[in-house]
Scaffold this motif. Sequence first.
Motif, mmCIF file in Angstrom:
data_model
loop_
_atom_site.group_PDB
_atom_site.id
_atom_site.type_symbol
_atom_site.label_atom_id
_atom_site.label_comp_id
_atom_site.label_asym_id
_atom_site.label_seq_id
_atom_site.Cartn_x
_atom_site.Cartn_y
_atom_site.Cartn_z
ATOM 1 N N ASN A 218 -6.864 6.876 6.317
ATOM 2 C CA ASN A 218 -6.391 5.789 5.463
ATOM 3 C C ASN A 218 -4.931 5.460 5.774
ATOM 4 O OD1 ASN A 218 -6.592 3.805 3.521
ATOM 5 N ND2 ASN A 218 -6.154 5.173 1.803
ATOM 6 N N LEU A 219 -4.697 5.120 7.034
ATOM 7 C CA LEU A 219 -3.338 4.848 7.492
ATOM 8 C C LEU A 219 -2.794 3.561 6.888
ATOM 9 C CD1 LEU A 219 -3.515 5.636 11.323
ATOM 10 C CD2 LEU A 219 -2.932 7.184 9.450
ATOM 11 N N ASN A 220 -1.505 3.588 6.583
ATOM 12 C CA ASN A 220 -0.754 2.412 6.166
ATOM 13 C C ASN A 220 0.426 2.311 7.120
ATOM 14 O OD1 ASN A 220 0.146 0.226 4.543
ATOM 15 N ND2 ASN A 220 1.569 1.606 3.503
ATOM 16 N N CYS A 221 0.333 1.394 8.095
ATOM 17 C CA CYS A 221 1.239 1.424 9.242
ATOM 18 C C CYS A 221 2.242 0.275 9.243
ATOM 19 C CB CYS A 221 0.435 1.375 10.542
ATOM 20 S SG CYS A 221 -0.703 2.754 10.756
ATOM 21 N N LEU A 222 3.475 0.605 9.567
ATOM 22 C CA LEU A 222 4.527 -0.380 9.777
ATOM 23 C C LEU A 222 4.856 -0.399 11.262
ATOM 24 C CD1 LEU A 222 6.570 -2.328 8.363
ATOM 25 C CD2 LEU A 222 8.198 -0.441 8.460
ATOM 26 N N HIS A 223 4.641 -1.542 11.909
ATOM 27 C CA HIS A 223 4.823 -1.665 13.352
ATOM 28 C C HIS A 223 6.181 -2.303 13.638
ATOM 29 C CE1 HIS A 223 4.279 -3.566 17.359
ATOM 30 N NE2 HIS A 223 3.629 -2.460 17.614
ATOM 31 N N ARG B 184 7.890 6.382 0.760
ATOM 32 C CA ARG B 184 7.472 7.693 1.260
ATOM 33 C C ARG B 184 6.892 7.510 2.662
ATOM 34 N NH1 ARG B 184 2.827 8.074 -0.829
ATOM 35 N NH2 ARG B 184 1.645 8.168 1.113
ATOM 36 N N ILE B 185 7.564 8.079 3.645
ATOM 37 C CA ILE B 185 7.086 7.980 5.020
ATOM 38 C C ILE B 185 6.567 9.352 5.444
ATOM 39 C CG2 ILE B 185 7.650 7.410 7.392
ATOM 40 C CD1 ILE B 185 7.751 5.044 5.429
ATOM 41 N N ASP B 186 5.299 9.394 5.804
ATOM 42 C CA ASP B 186 4.665 10.665 6.156
ATOM 43 C C ASP B 186 4.754 10.973 7.639
ATOM 44 O OD1 ASP B 186 3.504 11.082 3.447
ATOM 45 O OD2 ASP B 186 2.404 9.246 3.960
ATOM 46 N N ARG B 187 4.680 9.949 8.465
ATOM 47 C CA ARG B 187 4.695 10.145 9.913
ATOM 48 C C ARG B 187 5.570 9.070 10.557
ATOM 49 N NH1 ARG B 187 2.544 13.831 7.872
ATOM 50 N NH2 ARG B 187 0.480 14.738 8.266
ATOM 51 N N ILE B 188 6.298 9.456 11.589
ATOM 52 C CA ILE B 188 7.012 8.507 12.444
ATOM 53 C C ILE B 188 6.568 8.762 13.864
ATOM 54 C CG2 ILE B 188 9.236 7.682 13.307
ATOM 55 C CD1 ILE B 188 9.401 9.681 10.201
ATOM 56 N N TYR B 189 6.079 7.724 14.533
ATOM 57 C CA TYR B 189 5.696 7.851 15.937
ATOM 58 C C TYR B 189 6.683 7.040 16.756
ATOM 59 C CZ TYR B 189 2.945 8.333 20.143
ATOM 60 O OH TYR B 189 2.548 8.656 21.427
ATOM 61 N N PHE B 190 7.342 7.699 17.716
ATOM 62 C CA PHE B 190 8.454 7.093 18.436
ATOM 63 C C PHE B 190 8.173 7.114 19.933
ATOM 64 C CE2 PHE B 190 12.727 6.721 20.159
ATOM 65 C CZ PHE B 190 13.320 5.804 19.298
ATOM 66 N N ASN C 151 0.801 -1.231 0.000
ATOM 67 C CA ASN C 151 0.000 0.000 0.000
ATOM 68 C C ASN C 151 0.829 1.273 0.000
ATOM 69 O OD1 ASN C 151 -2.443 -1.458 0.147
ATOM 70 N ND2 ASN C 151 -2.198 -1.695 2.364
ATOM 71 N N ALA C 152 2.141 1.161 0.170
ATOM 72 C CA ALA C 152 2.965 2.356 0.407
ATOM 73 C C ALA C 152 2.981 3.311 -0.772
ATOM 74 C CB ALA C 152 4.390 1.944 0.765
ATOM 75 N N GLY C 153 2.800 2.794 -1.984
ATOM 76 C CA GLY C 153 2.839 3.664 -3.153
ATOM 77 C C GLY C 153 1.549 4.381 -3.442
ATOM 78 N N ASN C 154 0.514 4.104 -2.675
ATOM 79 C CA ASN C 154 -0.784 4.743 -2.883
ATOM 80 C C ASN C 154 -0.725 6.182 -2.395
ATOM 81 O OD1 ASN C 154 -3.473 5.592 -2.832
ATOM 82 N ND2 ASN C 154 -4.245 3.588 -2.212
ATOM 83 N N ALA C 155 -0.997 7.113 -3.273
ATOM 84 C CA ALA C 155 -0.922 8.530 -2.910
ATOM 85 C C ALA C 155 -1.965 8.911 -1.876
ATOM 86 C CB ALA C 155 -1.087 9.394 -4.158
#
Length: 412
Positions: free
Chosen positions: A166-171, A197-203, A127-131
């Motif tokens: 429409n989140l696409n999340c990598l855990h 393309r990474i829009d958000r990083i939650y740390f 899903n990462a390439g979906n705008a």
Amino acid sequence: MENLVSNIPVIQNRNPANARRILNNSVGLNAVNDPADVLQIQNYLKALGYPVQNNGSIANSQTDNTIISILNFQANNNIQVTGIINPNDQTYNTLKQLNSASISLTEEVDESLHQPFITNSFIFRRNAGNANTLNVIFEGDSWLDYPVPRVLDLYDTITDRNQRLNLNCLHLAKFGETTSQMYADRANFVQYISGYRIDRIYFSGGGNDVFPQLGRILNAGVTLFDASFFTDTAKLNELKSMSSGDSLYQKCIRYKRYLNTATFDAALFNTVNLNRIFTVIMRNYLGFGSIINTHATPNTIFYMHTYDYPLFKLGVRPSIIGVDLPLGPWIKPVFDRLGITDEILKAYIIIRLLDKFYALLLQIKNHFNYYGYRFQCRIIDYRGLLNSSEYWRDEIHPNSVGARRLSTRVNF
């Protein structure tokens, strides 16, 4: 999420049983405030987690809890902030719409057993390439990866709350990891932030660096809360008159502005050891920051969070089906070994340590800003939000209700 005042909404139950369907009069600041209409709005707001009393009354002042909650609800939902709700206006219609929605996560849903990395990463890549998606990496510790089934953690509740995007999340989070372990295990983080393309990083990081080291952080010999630690004798006497429990801890948080921090810190903290630990944490955060800066755009947002004050269930270990797990506790054993039984002293050690951690995060953010890192950086401040034992699962982790409460402060 921007709030006009400090009361923050919490999603708990979106189906208020006693809420009426029709609002006849205006409700709020300098409104008609018919008791039946006020009660309806209070039911709606409380069902969404806002701290209001269901009493059908309003004091026309900016400090009334219902009015504060109306102001915050309008601000949180991008509605014109007026402090008033009229029949069929935008605020009222939004309240009804949110209350008609059903909660998609409950503690009975086994959401905290996150997808195995191989499955999660496959879905992310697909899903990462979906705008139209918002690509998010979650990296961190047990606040994002609680190891007990059927207990929602922040990853569950943040992604649920923001699913409209429409989140696409990598855990990538792993319970128990220090920031040094996260940085040493950064290969997947680098792979995905450099390749997509990474829009958000939650740390979420630092708790495992600090609490297991509490014995090295505290000085021995101070077992009672000294009067010199406080700037207001009357307030201190008020605290001393209270028995241990939620009410005392809540008041300690409210009265922290009366703490003589210079005197207290000098007496309680081993500054050399604490600075060493904080230096390691900062180095690892800056390491991740450099990686992000290499691949980020000005639209990338890096979120860091504080932890909340773990005052309310000291000594309680993580458990499953009533059986304690071989994890923790991390704080109470150190207090016991040092002979610290004074509840006020315990409270302010924890409060001051978490406030120092917030100052560390602020220093990290200022570093990013000063040196012109390309991404945006935001601190999510959770301090004081989980202000009751009902929000804690064990000594240092929120339960599902607490995780939902925390997630209200995260708006991607």
